[in-house]
Write an enzyme that holds these catalytic residues in place. Sequence first.
Site, mmCIF file in Angstrom:
data_model
loop_
_atom_site.group_PDB
_atom_site.id
_atom_site.type_symbol
_atom_site.label_atom_id
_atom_site.label_comp_id
_atom_site.label_asym_id
_atom_site.label_seq_id
_atom_site.Cartn_x
_atom_site.Cartn_y
_atom_site.Cartn_z
ATOM 1 N N ARG A 83 -13.068 -1.048 -1.312
ATOM 2 C CA ARG A 83 -11.757 -0.799 -1.693
ATOM 3 C C ARG A 83 -10.314 -1.635 -1.441
ATOM 4 O O ARG A 83 -9.447 -1.473 -2.243
ATOM 5 C CB ARG A 83 -11.636 0.590 -1.769
ATOM 6 C CG ARG A 83 -10.537 1.762 -1.820
ATOM 7 C CD ARG A 83 -10.845 1.691 -3.810
ATOM 8 N NE ARG A 83 -9.413 2.653 -5.244
ATOM 9 C CZ ARG A 83 -8.971 1.291 -5.986
ATOM 10 N NH1 ARG A 83 -9.491 0.102 -5.947
ATOM 11 N NH2 ARG A 83 -8.443 2.053 -6.169
ATOM 12 N N CYS A 126 -7.801 -2.705 -4.165
ATOM 13 C CA CYS A 126 -5.805 -2.200 -4.783
ATOM 14 C C CYS A 126 -5.139 -3.493 -4.568
ATOM 15 O O CYS A 126 -4.643 -3.464 -5.340
ATOM 16 C CB CYS A 126 -6.040 -1.569 -2.985
ATOM 17 S SG CYS A 126 -5.729 -0.088 -3.282
ATOM 18 N N HIS A 175 1.037 4.755 -2.142
ATOM 19 C CA HIS A 175 -0.059 5.635 -1.360
ATOM 20 C C HIS A 175 1.003 6.683 -0.630
ATOM 21 O O HIS A 175 0.396 7.118 0.263
ATOM 22 C CB HIS A 175 -1.224 5.491 -1.154
ATOM 23 C CG HIS A 175 -2.071 5.030 -2.426
ATOM 24 N ND1 HIS A 175 -2.608 5.344 -3.068
ATOM 25 C CD2 HIS A 175 -2.246 3.679 -2.099
ATOM 26 C CE1 HIS A 175 -3.359 4.997 -3.910
ATOM 27 N NE2 HIS A 175 -3.286 3.881 -3.230
ATOM 28 N N CYS A 193 0.776 -1.002 -0.173
ATOM 29 C CA CYS A 193 0.053 0.038 -0.102
ATOM 30 C C CYS A 193 0.683 1.220 0.100
ATOM 31 O O CYS A 193 0.536 2.210 -0.936
ATOM 32 C CB CYS A 193 -1.051 -0.179 1.465
ATOM 33 S SG CYS A 193 -1.934 -1.416 2.047
#
Lengths: 283, 124
Positions: free
Chosen positions: A240, A244, A195, A191
């Site tokens: 979500r 991802c 991000h 992640c």
Amino acid sequence: MKKYLAALSVLLMIATPVVSQASPEEDLKNFRAYFKDRFKDVPVEDYINGVYAIDQASREQWEQYEEFPPYEIYISKGEEIFNKKFANGKSFASCFPNYKKGIKQNYPYFDEASGQVVTMEGDINKCLTDNGEEAFKWQKGKIAYVGAYIAYLSRGKTINVKTPSTPAALAAYNKGKQHFYAKRGQLNMSCADCHYNNPGNKIRADILSPALGHPSGFPVYRNSWASSDAGDGMGTLHRRYGGCNKQVRAKPFKPQSDEYKALEYFHTYMSNGLKLNGPSLRK
Amino acid sequence: MQDFIHNISTTVSVAALTACLGLATPLTANAADDADIAKGKELSFDRKKGNCLACHDIAGGSLPGNIGPPLVAMKSRFPEFDKLRAQIYDARKNNPDTIMVPFGAHAVLTDTEIDMVTKFIHTL
């Protein structure tokens, strides 16, 4: 030329993550400081707007869409479902007595008795089953509508996830933190790779959003979720997460699994102090 | 940072173009190589395969990402073909935290496909 490229690669190397053993408070402080340093002109309160906080062109387009928000009818649907009587004569209000004042800011929280992270979606379905009703499916549809209604009434409230302090709560928090920073999937991406290390950069034509502020706007209406295959646009945070994970070609965990609840716990704690603005619209 | 990359990209693209135009003889040894390079380009641009454009600017590609450096002047950055191939095969060898996909180690591409992609990238 070589000199430039060498300098560039050194810069890129420095930007790699280190999963530390810091306390949640230290994590929060470092997380904030990192984004503040990375986007010096972005006020911290603006991160609730996702990628639109850091990219002006996308923001203008988004603001136009927001004039007639496509999620509005789902807030109304959620309200209708929320107020509908169960077979036993009660309704959701019996489980969420303070819903009108806004309650979403307290989710998720760690429940010592059950040893579990409790999410808003978890409590919505618990309310149904406690009252002899059938639970909703976890990722889209009614759970997202009721969630959107609760979120709407909680708009402007400050995200207030209690700092994990007991061993069990810390274990859940650290599990979520580990998920966030761990490489996964055939594409071997965390992640954090996108991000945390690369927000503002482009992956093909898409601009990556910053992790700070992510949970504030859920449930969301995503344009890419509005199609004959994907549904009516609405979805939960765990939907979500699954998307991802699939994008990096990893097997997604189940919505409301311990894994995603732990991730939500860490992820939302990192946004403590920001305002809720769900439901919201995303590309 | 983005501007910086963009500037480099522009400068180097122009430089690379000039270098190419100045070259009288083809860089490739034979027709088999040419075919591999063409196939390598196809694989590099294919979203389901190399998808290099997701992160790298490449001459001839549209809407490139900018997570990685633009792929230009590759022969000066990687004089040795094998080093470039190794980077594509598993970039973690050089940087364990890299965001670059380990195309060979995770079997995103086959060994043959990696050969062809490397041949193409080396021409850039």
